[in-house]
Design a protein around this motif. Structure first.
Motif: not given
Length: 427
Positions: A104, A107, A134, A132
Motif C-alpha cells: 500500500d 504506508s 496499491y 489501500k
C-alpha cells in the motif's frame, strides 16, 4: 504468506520517511516496449536528484511482465522486481488474488496520500481496495478523434461543428461520398469486430461491465445500451472498414482511412507510420451522445506498483514518485515515447501548449489533456477478461444484424457474465 524478505520490507515501512540524500542502493523495474523506453528517459534526471540510486529498467515485453508477475506473486513474492508495471485493466487480478504481494503506497510515506489525491479519480478506481492504494497512476488513454484534414475539408465537413455522434455519422457519410469507394471513415480494428468501441462509448456514458464497487454486473444498464446502439448506428451507416491493427495503419498510410477513434497514445502510431502525411491530420474531442453532453472517455493506461518483496522499497517509492508524480517527468515520457500524462497539471507545461508540426500546428496535447477531469471511473475487477470474452461474441452477433435489441443483447451478456463470475446482475 510472503517471504521473510517481504516481511522485512513491510517492517521497514514503519520507520520515518528517509531524507532524499539517504535514499540509496539499487532497484530493478520491469516494463515493456515504449513504456520501458519512457522510464529509461526519466532515469538521468532522477539520478540528478538521487545520485546514490542505481535504476535498471528491464524491457521484458508486455505479456511476459504480466505472466512473471502472476508467477512471482503465486510463489510468495519470489523473484519480483522493485517496481512492477501493470496495465490498469489487469491490475485488479493481482489485488484480488494476491492481496499481500504489493505494498500500500500510503504506508510508505505519510505524504503519499496527498500526492495520489492529485490524480483523476478514474485512474485510481482500479488501484484502490478499501483504504489501500496499491499502485501509482502512470500513463492514460484519453480518447479523441484523429482525422484527415484534407478529406474532411474536401467534403465540406467542419470538425468544430461535430458535437454529437449523430453529427459524426452524418459527417462520415459525406466524407466517404466525396473520397470515393476506397476510403472509409473508421476501422473495425477498434470497432465492430471487438468490444473496444463498445467499452469506449460505455465509459463515456458512465457504464461498464461492473459497477464502481466491483460487486454487481451492470453491462445491461441504460448507459451501456446507449453505447451499443450508437456503435450499431455507425456500423449500419457503412462507416467501418474491416482491418486489424496492422491493416488499419496500412490503410492510414495508403490514404484509405479518414479517421481513427482511439486513446491518445495512438498519436505516435499515426505519426510514426505515415510521416509523409505531416500536416494532413488533426484531432478533435469525442462527439457526445447529445448536445452539451460528456465528450471524454479513456482507453488503456498503466500504473507502477512496488512488490512487498522489494529489497529497497524507499528507493522504489522515490523513483515512481519522480517518474509519475511530477508533470516534468510525465512530459519527458510524452516526448520520449508518446505516453500520455495523467497528472492534470501537465496541461500547463510549455510543450503541451505548443502547436505540433505533424498535426498542422494544432495543440493536440492540450485537446487531449483537457478531457482528463471529465473521464468517468470504471472498474475492470478481477473478472475483466472473462466478461470481455463473453461480451465479444454476443455483441458482435448484434452488430452483424442479429434479431435481438441492444437491451436484449446486453441482458444476455449480463446473465452470462453473472454466471461466470458469481456476481449478481444489478437491478
Amino acid at each position: 504468506m510472503m517471504s521473510g524478505l517481504a516481511g522485512a520490507a513491510v517492517l521497514a515501512l514503519t520507520a520515518p520517511a528517509m531524507a532524499q540524500s539517504d535514499v540509496k542502493g539499487e532497484i530493478t523495474v520491469w516494463s515493456w516496449n515504449v513504456a520501458a523506453t519512457a522510464l529509461k528517459a526519466v532515469v538521468p534526471d532522477f539520478n540528478k536528484a538521487y545520485p546514490n540510486v542505481k535504476v535498471t529498467v528491464e524491457d521484458l515485453g508486455n505479456q511476459p511482465v504480466y505472466d512473471r508477475g502472476l508467477a512471482g506473486c503465486s510463489a510468495g513474492g519470489i523473484n519480483m522486481p522493485d517496481v512492477y508495471s501493470v496495465e490498469n485493466h489487469e491490475s485488479e487480478v493481482f489485488w484480488a488474488r494476491f492481496p499481500d504481494c504489493f505494498l500500500d503506497l500510503k504506508s510508505l510515506d505519510a505524504k503519499e496520500a496527498d500526492l495520489l489525491a492529485k490524480f483523476p479519480k478514474f485512474k485510481l478506481a482500479e488501484l484502490t481496495v478499501g483504504d489501500k492504494i496499491y499502485a501509482m497512476p502512470w500513463d492514460s488513454g484519453p480518447v479523441v478523434v484523429f482525422y484527415r484534414r484534407d478529406m474532411y475539408q474536401a467534403a465540406g465537413v467542419d470538425p468544430e461543428k461535430i458535437a454529437t455522434w449523430d453529427d459524426f455519422i452524418a459527417a462520415g457519410k459525406a466524407v466517404q461520398a466525396k473520397a470515393g469507394p476506397d476510403v472509409k471513415l473508421l476501422s473495425t480494428n477498434s470497432g465492430a469486430t471487438s468490444t473496444t468501441w463498445f467499452r469506449v462509448l460505455a465509459n463515456q456514458a458512465g457504464c461498464a461491465y461492473f459497477d464502481e464497487t466491483g460487486e454487481t454486473v451492470t453491462v445491461n444498464q441504460p448507459g451501456c445500451i446507449q453505447a451499443l446502439e450508437t456503435v450499431k448506428k455507425i456500423t449500419d451507416a457503412g462507416l467501418f472498414m474491416e482491418g486489424d491493427w496492422d491493416g488499419s495503419l496500412q490503410a492510414i498510410k495508403a490514404n484509405r482511412l479518414a479517421s481513427a477513434v482511439f486513446g491518445a497514445w495512438y498519436e505516435g502510431s499515426v505519426r510514426g507510420n505515415a510521416p509523409e502525411l505531416s500536416g494532413k491530420w488533426g484531432v478533435f474531442p469525442l462527439p457526445a451522445f447529445t448536445a452539451g453532453g460528456n465528450r471524454a472517455a479513456n482507453l488503456g493506461g498503466s500504473s507502477l506498483a512496488i512488490p512487498a518483496s522489494s529489497k529497497n522499497p524507499q528507493a522504489a517509492l522515490a523513483f515512481i514518485n519522480f517518474a509519475n508524480g511530477r508533470p516534468d517527468s510525465q512530459i519527458t515520457q510524452l516526448k520520449a515515447s508518446g505516453l500520455v500524462p495523467t497528472l492534470p497539471d501537465a496541461i500547463h507545461d510549455p510543450y503541451v501548449q505548443q502547436g505540433q508540426p505533424y498535426w498542422g500546428g494544432q495543440k493536440v496535447w492540450e485537446v487531449v489533456l483537457n478531457t482528463l477531469q471529465q473521464i468517468k471511473p470504471a472498474r475492470g475487477t478481477q473478472y475483466f477478461a472473462e466478461a470481455d470474452n463473453i461480451a465479444d461474441g454476443i455483441l458482435l452477433a448484434y452488430l452483424k444484424g442479429g434479431s435481438k435489441s441492444a437491451k436484449e443483447t446486453l441482458d444476455e451478456a449480463a446473465e452470462q457474465i453473472s454466471a461466470a463470475t458469481g456476481l449478481p446482475v444489478a437491478e
